[in-house]
Scaffold this motif. Structure first.
Motif, PDB file in Angstrom:
ATOM      1  N   LEU A  88      -2.850   6.944   6.713  1.00 30.83           N
ATOM      2  CA  LEU A  88      -4.018   6.537   6.432  1.00 30.83           C
ATOM      3  C   LEU A  88      -4.806   7.566   7.634  1.00 30.83           C
ATOM      4  O   LEU A  88      -4.474   7.589   8.883  1.00 30.83           O
ATOM      5  CB  LEU A  88      -4.336   5.247   7.013  1.00 30.83           C
TER       6      LEU A  88
ATOM      7  N   ALA B  87       1.414   2.568   4.876  1.00 33.19           N
ATOM      8  CA  ALA B  87       0.265   3.355   4.563  1.00 33.19           C
ATOM      9  C   ALA B  87       0.185   4.238   6.266  1.00 33.19           C
ATOM     10  O   ALA B  87      -1.050   4.278   6.730  1.00 33.19           O
ATOM     11  CB  ALA B  87      -0.727   2.655   4.498  1.00 33.19           C
TER      12      ALA B  87
ATOM     13  N   LEU C 164      -1.727   6.959   0.923  1.00 29.23           N
ATOM     14  CA  LEU C 164      -3.114   6.530   1.034  1.00 29.23           C
ATOM     15  C   LEU C 164      -3.777   7.396   2.165  1.00 29.23           C
ATOM     16  O   LEU C 164      -3.156   7.114   3.174  1.00 29.23           O
ATOM     17  CB  LEU C 164      -3.025   5.280   1.041  1.00 29.23           C
TER      18      LEU C 164
ATOM     19  N   LEU D 165       0.836  -0.983   0.130  1.00 31.89           N
ATOM     20  CA  LEU D 165      -0.025   0.082   0.010  1.00 31.89           C
ATOM     21  C   LEU D 165       0.837   1.240   0.029  1.00 31.89           C
ATOM     22  O   LEU D 165       1.943   1.313   0.770  1.00 31.89           O
ATOM     23  CB  LEU D 165      -0.900  -0.003   1.151  1.00 31.89           C
TER      24      LEU D 165
ATOM     25  N   LEU E 242      -8.738   3.953   2.798  1.00 28.91           N
ATOM     26  CA  LEU E 242      -8.591   2.447   2.464  1.00 28.91           C
ATOM     27  C   LEU E 242     -10.210   1.729   2.813  1.00 28.91           C
ATOM     28  O   LEU E 242     -10.213   1.676   3.892  1.00 28.91           O
ATOM     29  CB  LEU E 242      -7.586   1.812   3.152  1.00 28.91           C
TER      30      LEU E 242
END
Length: 518
Positions: free
Chosen positions: A256, A253, A232, A228, A235
């Motif tokens: 997030l 990630a 990002l 990932l 998700l």
């Protein structure tokens, strides 16, 4: 063939000067008279959406003279194949909601200005998309191929893509390298497909260095995907078959903000301590509809929303939520919480908490130590039998309190219980065992739910303490025509809704004239 009415609409009058927009949309056109379009060489927008045009009714010759066309809208028609040759000047092409099974190399190829292509809700299979579909079109930022019949990710997608919609297909495979050039992609929608763990590998998403939104919900994944990207922020993995979350899969990630894992198969050990700790900017964690037996340990310190109703949480310890002191929303509805297993200090340190939902549990009394910051408290569908002033002490910011579907009686509500609730606007006491309107309700109250109780009489002083009342629900009680004293509603100048349906007799309550409201 064109109807007489349509033909009249399309006829070109003598001395007509070419215009930039031609929009015979929302008619019943079955074909386009290209001899008429040949006189519109300066046309920039052709809007044909919501007609009955078939591919035979839209011949390639129709576009020969439209060398300045930028916007072509033909959604919601009857096209079975796309036009073979669209103008090189094209910027936006919308062929959504047709019956298209085939795209040609020069439909969208060799279009240097092309930015947006909409092909959703068609019948496209991979065989209908040639490998060079977008050759020479290096500015496409939005491509929608959702709701087709694709079985794998199309190859040779434009490297310029920023938004790619592939949801609602039959995709079970993402070929290696299929997304290796899409470094500008910010949004990728792959929900409602047939992806499994073997459909993806560590390189599937790793090259997407601008990706912010990834939706893989409604697939058949058993684990969180590898690789990932660090960019990002959202998700979505809801409605998969995930049983365990590996901390390593989330390691990259770290940016997030929203992690959605609802309706998977997460059980007691699915989120071991430390799994979520690297997600220092995580704002919202959705875990509802799993099989979790406790709140995940070591929650990120900046987490603001923890949503996990419909799990199996049976206890809350003193330190279960201590790491998430920034929580503003906590939803533990429809778990297995019993009062004896909720520690008195479980909520005490959540000084930013605004919304607490504990509906559908097995609580027999209000939790202790509720934070003064609460605005909304939902406790419906529990087993509450008593209310005491101490349980609501300090909640002077509470605006909504839902106590419906419990076992409350007026005699079990201690004197002064409502005095602390100086900001309460909505109170739901419906579906309890009340025999009359509870006295001394908060002055700020605007909406009062008393439906489905045992109320058989409303006295003259019932609403003296609630002059701001706007809506009152007394449906499905034991009221008769003579049960309500007329004086009970005097002074309620704001009252606009009174529901007294489903009582033994019809009860009518006159509302004050609207002009009389202060």
């Amino acid at each position: 063939m064109l109807s007489k009415c349509s033909a009249t609409r399309l006829a070109t009058p003598p001395g007509y000067k070419p215009r930039n927009v031609f929009t015979p949309q929302n008619n019943r056109l079955q074909e386009l008279p290209y001899n008429e379009l040949s006189r519109l060489s300066g046309l920039r927008t052709l809007d044909l959406h919501s007609n009955l045009i078939s591919s035979e009714g839209l011949p390639d010759e129709a576009f020969e003279s439209l060398n300045q066309l930028e916007n072509f809208y033909v959604a919601h028609n009857k096209l079975s194949v796309a036009p073979q040759f669209l103008p090189r000047s094209l910027r936006v092409a919308d062929l959504a909601a047709n019956e298209v099974v085939e795209i040609f190399p020069l439909t969208f190829g060799e279009k240097p200005a092309l930015r947006s292509v909409y092909l959703h809700n068609n019948r496209l299979r991979n065989t209908g998309l040639p490998p060079n579909t977008f050759h020479g079109s290096e500015a496409v930022t939005t491509l929608s191929l959702s709701s087709n019949q694709l079985r794998y990710l199309p190859p040779s997608l434009p490297a310029s893509l920023e938004r790619l919609h592939l949801q609602n297909n039959l995709i079970s495979k993402v070929p290696r390298g299929a997304l290796s050039l899409q470094t500008q992609l910010r949004e990728l929608y792959l929900q409602h497909n047939q992806l499994t763990d073997s459909s993806l590998d560590a390189s599937t998403f790793s090259k997407l260095s601008s990706l912010e939104y990834l939706d893989l919900s409604h697939n058949q994944l058993a684990t969180v995907p590898e690789g990932l990207p660090a960019t990002l922020t959202i998700l979505h993995l809801g409605r998969n078959c995930i049983r365990h979350v590996d901390a390593v899969r989330l390691h990259r990630a770290r940016g997030l903000r929203y992690l959605l894992l609802q309706h998977n198969k997460l059980e007691a050990s699915a989120l071991p301590a430390g799994t979520l700790r690297p997600l220092r900017t995580l704002h919202t964690l959705h875990l509802y509809g799993n099989r979790l037996e406790h709140v995940p340990p070591a929650l990120p310190r900046h987490l603001q929303a923890l949503v996990m109703p419909h799990n199996r949480v049976a206890a809350l310890g003193a330190r279960d939520l201590v790491s998430a002191r920034a929580l503003a929303e906590l939803n533990l509805a429809y778990n297995r919480l019993a009062s004896a297993r909720v520690h008195p200090g479980a909520f005490r340190r959540l000084r930013a908490l605004r919304s607490l939902d504990l509906a559908g549990n097995q609580l027999s009394r209000l939790p202790e130590g509720l934070p003064a910051s609460l605005r909304s408290l939902r406790l419906q569908r529990n087993q509450l039998r008593t209310l005491e002033p101490e349980q609501l002490a300090g909640l002077n910011k509470l605006r909504e309190l839902n106590l419906a579907h419990n076992r409350l009686r007026v005699g079990d509500i201690g004197p002064g219980t409502w005095h602390e609730l100086q900001a309460l606007q909505v109170l739901d006491l419906g579906h309890n065992e009340l025999s009359f309107v509870p006295p001394d309700l908060p002055e700020t109250l605007e909406e009062l739910h008393l439906q489905a109780n045992r109320i058989s009489h409303v006295g003259p002083e019932a609403f003296l303490s609630t002059p701001r009342l706007r809506a009152l629900f007394l449906r499905a009680n034991r009221l008769h025509m003579t049960s309500i004293t007329a004086e009970a509603f005097q002074g309620l100048a704001h009252l606009r809704v009174v529901d007294t349906a489903e009582n033994p007799e019809q009860v009518l309550v006159p509302l004050p004239p609207k002009g009389k409201e202060p």
